[in-house]
Scaffold this active site. Structure first.
Site, mmCIF file in Angstrom:
data_model
loop_
_atom_site.group_PDB
_atom_site.id
_atom_site.type_symbol
_atom_site.label_atom_id
_atom_site.label_comp_id
_atom_site.label_asym_id
_atom_site.label_seq_id
_atom_site.Cartn_x
_atom_site.Cartn_y
_atom_site.Cartn_z
ATOM 1 N N CYS A 139 0.844 -1.199 0.000
ATOM 2 C CA CYS A 139 0.000 0.000 0.000
ATOM 3 C C CYS A 139 0.878 1.248 0.000
ATOM 4 O O CYS A 139 1.712 1.420 0.881
ATOM 5 C CB CYS A 139 -0.925 0.008 1.219
ATOM 6 S SG CYS A 139 -1.936 1.501 1.297
ATOM 7 N N ASN A 203 -0.253 -3.805 -6.791
ATOM 8 C CA ASN A 203 -0.931 -2.806 -5.975
ATOM 9 C C ASN A 203 -0.884 -1.487 -6.758
ATOM 10 O O ASN A 203 -0.428 -1.465 -7.901
ATOM 11 C CB ASN A 203 -0.255 -2.690 -4.601
ATOM 12 C CG ASN A 203 -1.233 -2.171 -3.533
ATOM 13 O OD1 ASN A 203 -1.998 -1.243 -3.787
ATOM 14 N ND2 ASN A 203 -1.199 -2.762 -2.356
ATOM 15 N N CYS A 349 -11.364 12.870 -43.065
ATOM 16 C CA CYS A 349 -11.111 13.823 -41.975
ATOM 17 C C CYS A 349 -9.665 14.324 -41.959
ATOM 18 O O CYS A 349 -9.384 15.389 -41.433
ATOM 19 C CB CYS A 349 -11.467 13.204 -40.624
ATOM 20 S SG CYS A 349 -10.332 11.905 -40.082
ATOM 21 N N CYS A 380 6.828 5.401 -46.403
ATOM 22 C CA CYS A 380 6.131 4.714 -45.305
ATOM 23 C C CYS A 380 7.034 3.663 -44.669
ATOM 24 O O CYS A 380 7.637 2.848 -45.368
ATOM 25 C CB CYS A 380 4.857 4.039 -45.829
ATOM 26 S SG CYS A 380 3.977 3.100 -44.569
ATOM 27 N N CYS A 383 4.685 1.890 -39.660
ATOM 28 C CA CYS A 383 4.501 1.984 -38.203
ATOM 29 C C CYS A 383 3.037 1.847 -37.789
ATOM 30 O O CYS A 383 2.734 1.468 -36.676
ATOM 31 C CB CYS A 383 5.082 3.296 -37.669
ATOM 32 S SG CYS A 383 4.128 4.782 -38.104
ATOM 33 N N CYS A 390 -7.091 6.715 -36.910
ATOM 34 C CA CYS A 390 -8.270 6.775 -37.784
ATOM 35 C C CYS A 390 -9.551 6.569 -36.969
ATOM 36 O O CYS A 390 -9.725 5.536 -36.330
ATOM 37 C CB CYS A 390 -8.197 5.703 -38.871
ATOM 38 S SG CYS A 390 -9.697 5.689 -39.891
#
Lengths: 421, 411
Positions: A139, A203, A349, A380, A383, A390
């Site tokens: 804790c 924890n 978009c 490209c 990746c 998207c």
């Protein structure tokens, strides 16, 4: 409604299902645990019981949340410590739970500042009828530095306290580990050397979730000040899974029994922890946000998954992913895969264009007139950042090619995830 | 133009359904579930979607509603679950119908088999009519182990689902799939069979442990002034032949529709989607007392239908109808190629030995004076929507089982 056996044995104890409440505010008294059992949980790890003379004195308010856009509870910050009820009452609750719910699993979480306390608490919870002990060595928000995560990051102390608990009880015992450590393996090995039968992890993660810009302190504000305390919920799931994976592949720990904890909300999360080597699962944050009822969909979804996979016993799934997670240097680096755009889905978009330019390799060009992207394979690198950003999941794994001078059969390369979008 | 008639609006994807489900407040004692007449339990299935358990969501819908994919599309949710939705306290209710459609589409795509016939109890039930109430009653009885024979007067099952609701709102393949689930469970449907003509009621009673009359209000009402007029067609007839022909029908240039319920909206929207240029709808009610659901009215308006509210036909001369306003001194004359009447439907229960008043049983419940004969669906008291038919189907099956099941225990 599907009905399948999802029971599993863990440290010699039979669980009717792997879903347990973790030691936390969600199982703080008999009534809470009884309601959780009634709603279908397989076990509870009763909120950590401390020695009689440890006074729990809590702050108000004591929680905070991390949000992202409109999503609440991305992570949850908690400053509450261990059970605040008197020791006697906690023990009486454990006894009554076991009497009234003999088929459910009652796990006592304990914590003490000295060997004597650990041994005594172990003896008391055993007498109360608990099925299992969990040692809270982790804790991060205790007001005493002789207890909590400061102990759990000190392997010799972990071993010593485990030995003390084993002197006080012959119940199966798991040591709950802190993630506030670079490598969990030494602490886990120390626990096993001290007699622990398994590990519960993680924890909460030490954190500051938000800073108040006017008061210039963290949230929650406790009369003008705040403290570092434990973070839980979905955001810590990746941290939990990595610790569990690293435990399960450490030399000598390949069969380590683990109770998995950290951001479990859905049946999919649960399966992920099981595939990573957890036998049972513990949940708090999602219960604090949504209630005990979430176990219904976790159980039902797990049954459907087992049915799809043709799995009869849940134990068959434990650790199946461990062998497929390998050091970075062992991954196949001989090929690259281009993204492919599904024009039926693309809504124009331009988010892929922005992310590819600003966050990747400027391999997407943008036609201003048609408002459509196109991928330049000469730039490209494969990746797939574009696929992640998207919003309509219009970008899929496309053509796979071998890098120049490398050998291999692109048709045999496996990259496709089955996750539903 | 039939493409517009045949095409449903696009459904959700997993991503967009999750966005909608994420708007759900996951209420305690959820008012949406309390408001569903068929107890489809939207709060539970939305929660399952929210926690990515789509299969579990499908189980909740299907186990409570044998016509879950149909209700998802045609239920006037604005009057039930969505009216009760707590989210309205923030902005607009959750699109519960849309989420239900996503889940049932998933169920169909995944070929899930959720409902199963129970172990046979050796008892036989006959159901007259294969509309929504009859289909749900059949499902519930099959689950309880009864064998079920359904007698359908038409060549296809489904009643108004098959012959009434237009394709763009309820695709035939969805209805056919729902019915196939029920026949796969063991329901035996006898087509082109009219009880009282091809078979007698006495015959059915002799061969079965109980008979359920689940006939619907399938016959169109007519106004005397429009009788024997070649320019006039009823909505029932128009919608049935359009759906059977998948929209390939001869079209007028100019149509006048009389009526303001959902059936009238279906007619005017269908005409527009098929390419009829001038579609005028004369409606008895004024807008503030409209009977059609807001969704269907909005659909008609979107298509460009001219709606004249508050007007009733006063006289007709061939293709020319004179309409008068109910309250103000106003009159108009419209000449149309076709006049379609959507002014309500009635039930034909001839030769079934059932007493009906205004198309309904005179008293509440599903029993009749004959202990072997039960009623459900449109002729039982209560709302006439599909979702109510589902509930009435469940209830009549439960009532029969409590009576016959009792006998079974005595034996």
């Amino acid at each position: 409604m599907i009905n399948k056996d999802i029971s599993i044995d863990f440290l010699g104890v039979h669980f009717e299902n792997p879903f347990c409440l973790s030691s936390s505010p969600v199982d703080n008294c008999y009534e809470m645990c009884a309601k959780a059992f009634d709603e279908g949980w397989g076990g509870i790890v009763f909120k950590t019981i401390g020695p009689e003379d440890f006074e729990v004195d809590e702050v108000s308010p004591r929680f905070d949340e991390l949000t992202k856009e409109a999503t609440p509870f991305v992570a949850f910050k908690n400053m509450e410590q261990i059970a605040e009820h008197p020791l006697k009452q906690n023990l009486a609750d454990l006894k009554k739970l076991k009497e009234n719910y003999p088929d459910k699993v009652v796990i006592a979480s304990i914590m003490g500042p000295t060997e004597k306390d650990w041994e005594e608490l172990a003896r008391l919870v055993t007498e109360a009828g608990a099925d299992m002990i969990e040692m809270n060595l982790s804790c991060p928000q205790m007001t005493s530095h002789a207890m909590g995560s400061d102990v759990g990051s000190n392997p010799p102390l972990v071993k010593k306290y485990c030995e003390a608990v084993k002197r006080g009880s012959d119940l199966p015992m798991m040591a709950k580990m802190t993630p506030n450590i670079t490598d969990m393996v030494p602490a886990a090995k120390a626990a096993l050397a001290g007699g622990a039968d398994g590990i519960a992890t993680i924890n909460t993660v030490k954190s500051i979730a938000n800073v108040d810009l006017e008061k210039k302190t963290a949230l929650p504000i406790v009369n003008g000040k705040s403290s570092v305390s434990g973070l839980s919920g979905k955001a810590v799931k990746p941290i939990a899974l990595r610790f569990i994976q690293q435990l399960r592949v450490a030399s000598g720990l390949e069969q380590l029994p683990i109770s998995g904890i950290g951001g479990i909300e859905t049946w999919e999360d649960a399966v992920e922890f099981i595939l990573m080597g957890s036998t049972t699962l513990q949940v708090t944050t999602a219960v604090m946000q949504y209630g005990y009822r979430i176990v219904e969909d976790m159980k039902n979804g797990l049954m459907h998954y087992m049915e799809e996979q043709g799995v009869e016993h849940l134990s068959e799934l434990v650790g199946l992913a461990n062998k497929n997670i390998v050091p970075a240097e062992d991954l196949d680096r001989d090929y690259k895969m281009y993204p492919e755009i599904d024009w039926d889905k693309c809504i124009g978009c331009g988010r892929c264009f922005i992310s590819c330019y600003d966050g990747a390799h400027q391999a997407i060009s943008w036609d201003e007139k048609t408002r459509r992207p196109s991928i330049d394979t000469s730039k490209c690198v494969g990746c797939h950042l574009c696929a992640l950003v998207c919003p309509v999941h219009a970008i899929h794994p496309g053509k796979i090619v071998m890098k120049e001078g490398r050998k291999g059969d692109p048709s045999k390369i496996d990259v496709v995830s089955q996750r539903l979008y | 133009m039939t493409k517009k008639y045949e095409t449903e609006t696009p459904g959700y994807t997993m991503t967009t359904v999750m966005e909608e489900a994420a708007r759900c407040l996951l209420c305690h004692d959820a008012p949406c579930s309390a408001a569903c007449p068929a107890h489809t339990d939207p709060a539970k299935f939305i929660r399952s979607v929210r926690f990515r358990n789509v299969k579990g969501a499908a189980e909740t819908i299907r186990e409570n509603n044998a016509l879950g994919a149909i209700c998802a599309r045609v239920c006037p949710t604005e009057k039930y679950c969505e009216l009760a939705c707590s989210r309205s306290g923030i902005d607009v209710p959750i699109d519960i119908g849309g989420i239900q459609r996503y889940v049932t589409d998933f169920e169909q795509a995944d070929d899930m088999h959720i409902l199963h016939a129970g172990d046979s109890n050796g008892m036989h039930i006959a159901i007259i009519g294969s509309g929504p109430a009859g289909l749900q009653a059949a499902t519930t009885l099959l689950e309880k182990g009864y064998s079920v024979d359904i007698y359908e007067k038409n060549a296809k099952a489904g009643g108004y689902l098959t012959y009434g609701i237009p394709e763009y709102r309820l695709p035939s393949n969805i209805v056919d799939y729902e019915i196939k689930r029920i026949t796969d469970m063991g329901a035996n449907i006898h087509f082109n069979t009219i009880i009282g003509k091809d078979m007698t009621m006495d015959q059915l009673k002799a061969e079965n442990d109980a008979v359920i009359v689940a006939i619907g209000a399938s016959e169109a009402k007519m106004l005397p002034m429009f009788e024997n007029n070649d320019a006039v067609e009823t909505a029932v007839s128009f919608l049935a032949r359009t759906k059977q022909a998948k929209g390939n029908i001869d079209l007028p240039d100019n149509a006048l529709v009389i009526g303001g319920g959902d059936v009238a909206m279906d007619v005017v929207t269908t005409l527009k989607k098929l390419g009829v240029e001038h579609v005028t709808d004369a409606v008895y009610e004024q807008f503030d007392e409209f009977r059609a659901s807001k969704k269907e009215l909005a659909g008609a308006e979107r298509e460009g239908v001219t709606i004249i509210d508050g007007y009733v036909p006063d006289s007709v001369n061939g293709h020319t109808v004179t309409l008068k306003h109910r309250h103000i001194n106003s009159e108009m004359t419209i000449e149309a190629d076709t006049i379609i009447l959507a002014i309500g439907q009635e039930t034909n229960a001839k030769n079934l030995g059932i007493k009906l008043e205004h198309g309904e049983a005179p008293s509440a419940g599903y029993k009749t004076h004959d202990p072997k004969v039960f009623i459900t669906g449109d002729i039982a008291q209560g709302d006439k929507t599909v979702v109510y038919a589902v509930q009435k189907g469940k209830e009549v099956a439960g009532e029969i089982d409590s009576i016959l099941g009792g006998n079974r225990d005595d034996q």
